[in-house]
Design a protein around this motif. Structure first.
Motif, PDB file in Angstrom:
ATOM      1  N   THR A 119      65.518 -29.744  26.690  1.00  0.00           N
ATOM      2  CA  THR A 119      64.199 -29.369  26.166  1.00  0.00           C
ATOM      3  C   THR A 119      63.533 -30.536  25.458  1.00  0.00           C
ATOM      4  O   THR A 119      62.321 -30.759  25.594  1.00  0.00           O
ATOM      5  N   VAL A 120      64.315 -31.304  24.690  1.00  0.00           N
ATOM      6  CA  VAL A 120      63.762 -32.448  23.963  1.00  0.00           C
ATOM      7  C   VAL A 120      63.435 -33.581  24.927  1.00  0.00           C
ATOM      8  O   VAL A 120      62.355 -34.186  24.858  1.00  0.00           O
ATOM      9  N   ARG A 121      64.352 -33.854  25.865  1.00  0.00           N
ATOM     10  CA  ARG A 121      64.106 -34.962  26.802  1.00  0.00           C
ATOM     11  C   ARG A 121      62.860 -34.708  27.641  1.00  0.00           C
ATOM     12  O   ARG A 121      62.005 -35.585  27.789  1.00  0.00           O
ATOM     13  N   TYR A 122      62.737 -33.511  28.194  1.00  0.00           N
ATOM     14  CA  TYR A 122      61.588 -33.208  29.045  1.00  0.00           C
ATOM     15  C   TYR A 122      60.291 -33.178  28.236  1.00  0.00           C
ATOM     16  O   TYR A 122      59.224 -33.547  28.755  1.00  0.00           O
ATOM     17  N   ALA A 123      60.380 -32.728  26.979  1.00  0.00           N
ATOM     18  CA  ALA A 123      59.192 -32.742  26.122  1.00  0.00           C
ATOM     19  C   ALA A 123      58.690 -34.167  25.926  1.00  0.00           C
ATOM     20  O   ALA A 123      57.476 -34.434  25.969  1.00  0.00           O
ATOM     21  N   PHE A 124      59.616 -35.112  25.739  1.00  0.00           N
ATOM     22  CA  PHE A 124      59.215 -36.511  25.578  1.00  0.00           C
ATOM     23  C   PHE A 124      58.633 -37.068  26.874  1.00  0.00           C
ATOM     24  O   PHE A 124      57.674 -37.848  26.845  1.00  0.00           O
ATOM     25  N   TYR A 125      59.190 -36.674  28.018  1.00  0.00           N
ATOM     26  CA  TYR A 125      58.637 -37.138  29.296  1.00  0.00           C
ATOM     27  C   TYR A 125      57.205 -36.627  29.479  1.00  0.00           C
ATOM     28  O   TYR A 125      56.303 -37.376  29.892  1.00  0.00           O
ATOM     29  N   ILE A 126      57.008 -35.338  29.186  1.00  0.00           N
ATOM     30  CA  ILE A 126      55.658 -34.766  29.286  1.00  0.00           C
ATOM     31  C   ILE A 126      54.718 -35.476  28.320  1.00  0.00           C
ATOM     32  O   ILE A 126      53.570 -35.801  28.657  1.00  0.00           O
ATOM     33  N   GLY A 127      55.206 -35.751  27.108  1.00  0.00           N
ATOM     34  CA  GLY A 127      54.394 -36.454  26.115  1.00  0.00           C
ATOM     35  C   GLY A 127      53.972 -37.821  26.591  1.00  0.00           C
ATOM     36  O   GLY A 127      52.841 -38.257  26.340  1.00  0.00           O
ATOM     37  N   ALA A 128      54.866 -38.529  27.288  1.00  0.00           N
ATOM     38  CA  ALA A 128      54.532 -39.858  27.802  1.00  0.00           C
ATOM     39  C   ALA A 128      53.368 -39.774  28.781  1.00  0.00           C
ATOM     40  O   ALA A 128      52.445 -40.599  28.752  1.00  0.00           O
ATOM     41  N   VAL A 129      53.398 -38.760  29.647  1.00  0.00           N
ATOM     42  CA  VAL A 129      52.324 -38.602  30.638  1.00  0.00           C
ATOM     43  C   VAL A 129      51.019 -38.218  29.949  1.00  0.00           C
ATOM     44  O   VAL A 129      49.950 -38.795  30.235  1.00  0.00           O
ATOM     45  N   VAL A 130      51.082 -37.248  29.031  1.00  0.00           N
ATOM     46  CA  VAL A 130      49.875 -36.791  28.333  1.00  0.00           C
ATOM     47  C   VAL A 130      49.244 -37.940  27.558  1.00  0.00           C
ATOM     48  O   VAL A 130      48.019 -38.143  27.590  1.00  0.00           O
ATOM     49  N   LEU A 131      50.070 -38.716  26.863  1.00  0.00           N
ATOM     50  CA  LEU A 131      49.532 -39.823  26.069  1.00  0.00           C
ATOM     51  C   LEU A 131      48.817 -40.829  26.958  1.00  0.00           C
ATOM     52  O   LEU A 131      47.681 -41.237  26.673  1.00  0.00           O
ATOM     53  N   PHE A 132      49.465 -41.235  28.045  1.00  0.00           N
ATOM     54  CA  PHE A 132      48.865 -42.254  28.894  1.00  0.00           C
ATOM     55  C   PHE A 132      47.579 -41.759  29.542  1.00  0.00           C
ATOM     56  O   PHE A 132      46.579 -42.485  29.606  1.00  0.00           O
ATOM     57  N   VAL A 133      47.579 -40.506  30.015  1.00  0.00           N
ATOM     58  CA  VAL A 133      46.392 -39.961  30.682  1.00  0.00           C
ATOM     59  C   VAL A 133      45.243 -39.808  29.696  1.00  0.00           C
ATOM     60  O   VAL A 133      44.088 -40.163  30.001  1.00  0.00           O
ATOM     61  N   SER A 151      58.295 -45.970  25.505  1.00  0.00           N
ATOM     62  CA  SER A 151      59.193 -45.623  24.395  1.00  0.00           C
ATOM     63  C   SER A 151      59.522 -44.138  24.392  1.00  0.00           C
ATOM     64  O   SER A 151      60.662 -43.741  24.097  1.00  0.00           O
ATOM     65  N   LEU A 152      58.530 -43.299  24.714  1.00  0.00           N
ATOM     66  CA  LEU A 152      58.771 -41.856  24.751  1.00  0.00           C
ATOM     67  C   LEU A 152      59.773 -41.489  25.846  1.00  0.00           C
ATOM     68  O   LEU A 152      60.546 -40.538  25.698  1.00  0.00           O
ATOM     69  N   VAL A 153      59.764 -42.223  26.937  1.00  0.00           N
ATOM     70  CA  VAL A 153      60.725 -41.965  28.002  1.00  0.00           C
ATOM     71  C   VAL A 153      62.125 -42.429  27.591  1.00  0.00           C
ATOM     72  O   VAL A 153      63.132 -41.746  27.836  1.00  0.00           O
ATOM     73  N   LEU A 154      62.217 -43.568  26.931  1.00  0.00           N
ATOM     74  CA  LEU A 154      63.521 -44.148  26.599  1.00  0.00           C
ATOM     75  C   LEU A 154      64.171 -43.505  25.377  1.00  0.00           C
ATOM     76  O   LEU A 154      65.402 -43.415  25.307  1.00  0.00           O
ATOM     77  N   MET A 155      63.355 -43.067  24.406  1.00  0.00           N
ATOM     78  CA  MET A 155      63.888 -42.574  23.139  1.00  0.00           C
ATOM     79  C   MET A 155      64.927 -41.465  23.307  1.00  0.00           C
ATOM     80  O   MET A 155      66.034 -41.552  22.758  1.00  0.00           O
ATOM     81  N   PRO A 156      64.648 -40.379  24.045  1.00  0.00           N
ATOM     82  CA  PRO A 156      65.639 -39.294  24.140  1.00  0.00           C
ATOM     83  C   PRO A 156      66.828 -39.631  25.042  1.00  0.00           C
ATOM     84  O   PRO A 156      67.743 -38.813  25.178  1.00  0.00           O
ATOM     85  N   ASN A 157      66.812 -40.804  25.661  1.00  0.00           N
ATOM     86  CA  ASN A 157      67.944 -41.249  26.460  1.00  0.00           C
ATOM     87  C   ASN A 157      68.819 -42.250  25.710  1.00  0.00           C
ATOM     88  O   ASN A 157      69.711 -42.867  26.310  1.00  0.00           O
ATOM     89  N   SER A 158      68.545 -42.417  24.408  1.00  0.00           N
ATOM     90  CA  SER A 158      69.371 -43.309  23.590  1.00  0.00           C
ATOM     91  C   SER A 158      70.786 -42.740  23.499  1.00  0.00           C
ATOM     92  O   SER A 158      70.978 -41.542  23.262  1.00  0.00           O
ATOM     93  N   SER A 159      71.768 -43.601  23.671  1.00  0.00           N
ATOM     94  CA  SER A 159      73.164 -43.139  23.657  1.00  0.00           C
ATOM     95  C   SER A 159      73.850 -43.389  22.326  1.00  0.00           C
ATOM     96  O   SER A 159      74.891 -42.790  22.048  1.00  0.00           O
ATOM     97  N   VAL A 160      73.281 -44.280  21.522  1.00  0.00           N
ATOM     98  CA  VAL A 160      73.865 -44.584  20.211  1.00  0.00           C
ATOM     99  C   VAL A 160      72.747 -44.639  19.167  1.00  0.00           C
ATOM    100  O   VAL A 160      71.569 -44.826  19.503  1.00  0.00           O
ATOM    101  N   LEU A 161      73.117 -44.495  17.891  1.00  0.00           N
ATOM    102  CA  LEU A 161      72.136 -44.384  16.820  1.00  0.00           C
ATOM    103  C   LEU A 161      71.276 -45.629  16.693  1.00  0.00           C
ATOM    104  O   LEU A 161      70.060 -45.534  16.519  1.00  0.00           O
ATOM    105  N   TRP A 162      71.891 -46.815  16.785  1.00  0.00           N
ATOM    106  CA  TRP A 162      71.104 -48.034  16.593  1.00  0.00           C
ATOM    107  C   TRP A 162      70.022 -48.170  17.664  1.00  0.00           C
ATOM    108  O   TRP A 162      68.934 -48.683  17.405  1.00  0.00           O
ATOM    109  N   MET A 163      70.317 -47.670  18.870  1.00  0.00           N
ATOM    110  CA  MET A 163      69.324 -47.739  19.939  1.00  0.00           C
ATOM    111  C   MET A 163      68.152 -46.800  19.638  1.00  0.00           C
ATOM    112  O   MET A 163      66.982 -47.178  19.804  1.00  0.00           O
ATOM    113  N   ALA A 164      68.453 -45.592  19.157  1.00  0.00           N
ATOM    114  CA  ALA A 164      67.394 -44.644  18.804  1.00  0.00           C
ATOM    115  C   ALA A 164      66.553 -45.172  17.654  1.00  0.00           C
ATOM    116  O   ALA A 164      65.325 -45.044  17.656  1.00  0.00           O
TER     117      ALA A 164
END
Length: 499
Positions: free
Chosen positions: A180-194, A94-107
């Motif tokens: 900055t937001v997208r990469y922060a979410f990607y880093i968060g996904a890795v930190v959370l899983f590890v 979800s952290l990877v997909l969230m900042p790649n949402s293209s429309v509001l309903w998807m986010a």
């Protein structure tokens, strides 16, 4: 005592709590950036609070369900750890997909999925401490979780700023999320899983038979659980359903604030749930998980009922802070209500620093709190910390220089660390081992409900009682923390365990 759990070492407690660093990383990224994502994708300010109810609503639904099933789970991975792992997998996705949402309903949909997945991982972590630690070490365990919550919040909240400092683009076109937001979410996904994965592979769990043996003496002292009758459910149903329906009709007829629908519909739904259980009970149908959770709700231990008030007033205060601090600081300390002005945006940025600061102070407070517990006991230590938080809230009224608001955040940090640890330490010792998960899930009701109530009525209180001056919402929060502290003294726990 023969049946008492053995003490764990510092590093064993560290390992079993380390996953909370990753979970809080995900929560902090969400709290700091999701409104920004919603606004970027076209949400207006009136819509954002409704989009945010995903958190408390999924907490109400998911946590008791996960608790119920985790109490009944035993695999090669253990009892709670399968939920840690699968929750982490879906949260990271979800952290990877969230900042790649293209429309509001998807986010908005990704927020619901992310909240549900985080709750799947987080809920068993509370029960994990109760499962693995003896009563006298439980304050240490919950304080360790608070430490990781503080550390994770500080780093995750500042991550977009840190990335921008290292040259990652903080700008984007209309309807696009900055790098900055997208990469922060990607880093968060890795930190959370590890982080969660580390807890999964480095910690052990007691078997159900071992837990039953440890719980044997306490179980003999507990009153038997009485199944609630169909008549009691039906009577209770109408006591909740009718006010909810009448209130919703009143909101519609008198064109009242639409946020009131959150409160009225919640009341009505709880009434309907009781009608369903009452009908099943009258038909003598075998109890399922749904019925069991409702019976457990109405058969809560006395200490849990008393702690419910402590949690209610604590989380009402926290929600007031999260909603209104930006408006209060920008208006009072920076003298602007114009969201496009430089002064307003400087104030809003400073609030981000203040929020990172109170989480940092909470991490430090988590080290101090066990010493307070040793000195004063659980209830008085919690009172002291909540009063420090109330003083921090009130100081916003008397401090003129916004830089000195960092001092206010010291008190807020102590209260935050205490809220995340000591009520659970008071609660865990009174819960049966075979219901640790479901009761920790039910205990989350008293976190979610005050947030829903605050989202419903705080705006009305500020508007009609304080002439739309948001700083007085922090005064309401201070009073609420004082009430929570008083309620903590009334908790009739005989487990004044020392850390």
């Amino acid at each position: 005592m023969a049946n008492e759990k053995p003490n764990l070492s510092f590093w064993q407690i560290w390992n079993m709590c380390f996953g909370f660093l990753g979970i809080q990383f995900g929560f902090a990224l969400q709290n700091a950036n999701v409104s920004r994502i919603f606004q970027t994708l076209g949400a207006d300010m009136e819509t954002i609070p409704l989009l945010w109810i995903a958190g408390p609503v999924t907490g109400l639904l998911v946590q008791p369900i996960v608790g119920y099933f985790s109490d009944r789970t035993w695999t090669r991975m253990g009892r709670r750890r399968p939920y840690f792992l699968w929750g982490a997998v879906f949260t990271s996705a979800s952290l990877v997909l969230m900042p790649n949402s293209s429309v509001l309903w998807m986010a908005a949909g990704m927020l619901w999925i992310m909240d549900a997945a985080i709750n799947v991982s987080m809920q068993p972590f509370r029960a994990f401490v109760g499962d693995n630690l003896p009563k006298k070490q439980q304050p240490k365990g919950f304080a360790m979780q608070s430490f990781f919550i503080g550390v994770g919040s500080v780093v995750a909240s500042m991550l977009p700023w840190i990335l921008a400092h290292f040259g990652v683009s903080n700008e984007a076109g209309p309807g696009e999320i900055p790098d900055t937001v997208r990469y922060a979410f990607y880093i968060g996904a890795v930190v959370l899983f590890v982080a969660v994965g580390w807890t999964v592979v480095s910690s052990k769990e007691y078997t159900p038979e071992q837990l039953e043996a440890f719980d044997e003496q306490d179980a003999q002292e507990r009153p038997p659980v009485v199944q609630r009758t169909a008549e009691a459910y039906n009577k209770g149903a109408w006591l909740w359903l009718l006010p909810g329906l009448i209130g919703a009709i009143g909101v519609y007829l008198f064109d009242l604030d639409k946020q009131l629908y959150i409160l009225t519909i919640t009341l009505a739904i709880f009434g309907v749930i009781q009608l369903v259980v009452g009908k099943r009970r009258a038909a003598a149908k075998p109890s399922n998980g749904f019925d069991t959770v409702m019976d457990d709700l109405f058969n809560m231990p006395q200490i849990m009922k008393q702690l419910a008030w402590v949690q209610f007033f604590s989380w009402f205060a926290l929600f007031a802070m999260w909603i209104y601090t930006t408006a209060a600081v920008t208006e009072v300390h920076y003298g602007s209500t114009d969201t496009s002005s430089e002064a307003y945006n400087q104030g809003a940025n400073w609030v981000g620093v203040l929020f990172a600061a109170y989480n940092g102070f909470a991490a430090a407070a988590a080290v101090v709190i066990p010493a307070l517990v040793r000195q004063f006991g659980l209830r008085k230590a919690h009172l002291i910390n909540l009063l420090l938080g109330a003083a921090g809230f009130m100081s916003f009224l008397v401090i003129d220089d916004p830089r000195y608001l960092l001092i206010s955040m010291v008190g807020v940090g102590f209260a935050w660390a205490s809220i995340l640890s000591l009520p659970y330490a008071m609660l865990a010792g009174c819960l049966p081992a075979n219901k640790m998960g479901v009761y920790m899930g039910i205990f989350n009701f008293f976190i979610s409900i005050p947030q829903l109530l605050a989202a419903t009525i705080l705006g009305l209180i500020v508007k009609f009682a304080f002439d739309n001056q948001p700083i007085y919402a922090l005064v309401v929060g201070a009073v609420s923390l004082v009430l929570a502290g008083i309620c903590s003294l009334l908790v009739s726990t005989d487990s004044e365990e020392h850390a």
